[in-house]
Design an enzyme around this catalytic site. Sequence first.
Site, PDB file in Angstrom:
ATOM      1  N   LEU A   1     -26.137  24.505  -9.679  1.00  0.00           N
ATOM      2  CA  LEU A   1     -26.842  25.777  -9.606  1.00  0.00           C
ATOM      3  C   LEU A   1     -25.871  26.862  -9.145  1.00  0.00           C
ATOM      4  CD1 LEU A   1     -30.323  24.946  -8.012  1.00  0.00           C
ATOM      5  CD2 LEU A   1     -29.918  25.974 -10.248  1.00  0.00           C
TER       6      LEU A   1
ATOM      7  N   CYS B   1     -13.817   6.144  23.965  1.00  0.00           N
ATOM      8  CA  CYS B   1     -13.711   5.008  23.059  1.00  0.00           C
ATOM      9  C   CYS B   1     -13.757   3.718  23.876  1.00  0.00           C
ATOM     10  CB  CYS B   1     -12.402   5.095  22.279  1.00  0.00           C
ATOM     11  SG  CYS B   1     -11.950   3.575  21.414  1.00  0.00           S
TER      12      CYS B   1
ATOM     13  N   VAL C   1     -24.780  12.325   5.321  1.00  0.00           N
ATOM     14  CA  VAL C   1     -24.526  11.616   6.560  1.00  0.00           C
ATOM     15  C   VAL C   1     -24.601  10.110   6.448  1.00  0.00           C
ATOM     16  CG1 VAL C   1     -26.923  11.937   7.216  1.00  0.00           C
ATOM     17  CG2 VAL C   1     -25.261  11.447   8.958  1.00  0.00           C
TER      18      VAL C   1
ATOM     19  N   HIS D   1     -14.011  12.847   1.673  1.00  0.00           N
ATOM     20  CA  HIS D   1     -13.869  13.483   2.987  1.00  0.00           C
ATOM     21  C   HIS D   1     -14.383  12.619   4.131  1.00  0.00           C
ATOM     22  CE1 HIS D   1     -13.989  17.461   0.569  1.00  0.00           C
ATOM     23  NE2 HIS D   1     -12.739  17.086   0.792  1.00  0.00           N
TER      24      HIS D   1
ATOM     25  N   CYS E   1     -10.356   1.706  23.833  1.00  0.00           N
ATOM     26  CA  CYS E   1      -9.301   2.297  24.673  1.00  0.00           C
ATOM     27  C   CYS E   1      -9.623   2.138  26.153  1.00  0.00           C
ATOM     28  CB  CYS E   1      -9.130   3.778  24.346  1.00  0.00           C
ATOM     29  SG  CYS E   1      -8.315   4.110  22.779  1.00  0.00           S
TER      30      CYS E   1
END
Length: 390
Positions: free
Chosen positions: A343, A248, A151, A168, A251
Site C-alpha cells: 500500500l 545476563c 515479534v 533483522h 555472565c
Amino acid sequence: MQKPFMRIPYTGPLPPPIIVPRNANTPTGAVCALTKFLSAPPSPRLSPPPGTNARTVLLTGAGVSVASGLADYRGTAGTYTLNKTYRPIYYNEFISNHEARKRYWARSFLGWTNLHKARPNDAHLAIRELGEQGFISKVITQTSNEFMTDVDSFHPIAHPDLPTLELHGYLRSLVCVQCGNHLPREDFQKSLSTLNPQWAAFLAEMLETGALDSEHPDERRKKGLKSNPDGDVDVPGAPYTTFRYPACPTCLASPPTLSDGSQSIVTLDADGAWSPKSTAGVLKPAVVMFGESIAAEVKVAAEEAIDNASRILVIGSSLATYSAWRLVKRAKERSMPIGVLNLGGVRGEDSFYVQSETENDGSLGVRCSERADKILPLLARNLELTATAV
C-alpha cells in the site's frame, strides 16, 4: 574526529505507486497480474541463470503484520505517521548508556503485551499455501528490527516448512552483548515485573482499563500514552530512571573475559538488578539496532537467496531500510522480474519497471497497491484453480 558512517531508514516522502500492469489497479486485476508473475518461466535475461530454481523469493515488511493487530508506522507516502519526531535508540547508545537502557526497557516492558499476543494473519497463511504449491523458494523477512515488530516470528510459525531468513533478527529473545547467551523474552519480561513492582502494577492497570487495546495513536494519546515506531509505549513524564533490568544469568554465574583480556565484573544491586559497577552482563534485544551491522552470515544468506531465485516479490514494505532496498537492487542488477505488493509508495520503484516491452500482463513485473491479507489468499486460491484447470 569524524563521526562513523551510519545508515538510517529513508524518511523522505515517496511518490504515488506505479501500477504495473495498468489493470492491476483493482483487487481482481492485482490477483491476475500476480498469478502471471508467479507462474511465468524464468526470464531469459537472468544473469546468471537461476539453475534449477525457477521459484520466487519473498521479501516481506511490516505491512504484512498490520492485520495481526500491529501498527504500520509509515503512511502510504512512506513517511512516519506515528510520533514523527521520534528518534530510535542506536546500538552504541544502548551499549554504553545505563540510563538509555533503563528508558528503553521501561517502554518496551509496557509495549510487549500487545506485541506478544499478536498472531499470524491471512497473509502469512497464504504465503504458506504459495510455498506448498511450489511457487516460493524462501522468505526474507525484515520485520523484526527496531521499527518493524514481527515479534513472535509470524513467518516461521505460519509456514515452518518454508525456509525463512529473519534479516533483522527477532524480538522473541534477548542476547548478551558479552557472552552471546540467549534468553527468552517471556522470561525477561517476568524478571522486569519482579524488579519493577510499581511499573508492573501500572501495566496491569492499563491492561485492565483497556488502555493498550488499541494500536491507534489517537486513542492512545487520549489515555496519556504515546506509541513509538519500535513497538514500545512512551508515558510522558514517567520516572524512567527508576526502572531496573536483570543481568545476563550466564555472565552472572561465570563472568567472561573481555576483548582486552581483562576479567569482567558482573554485580547486582540490593534488589537483584544489573549494577552499573558491572563491566559485562548487558542484554539487548536479538534484533539489529540502528548503527549495528547485520551478521555477515545473514547478509550472505540473503544475497544467496536472491541469486538462487528467478524473481523477487516484495510484500508490505516501502524498502526504507537500506538492507532491504539493496536486495531488490541486487535483483534488478540480475535482470530479475520484480513484483511489489504494498500500500503506497516504495523507495526507488520508478527504476524497477523500466522495460522495453510495450506489453506486460504481469509476467515481466508487477506493482499493486493493495492489502496483503486481502490479496494473497485470493492469489493462492487462483493459482490452485489455474493448476487444476491445466
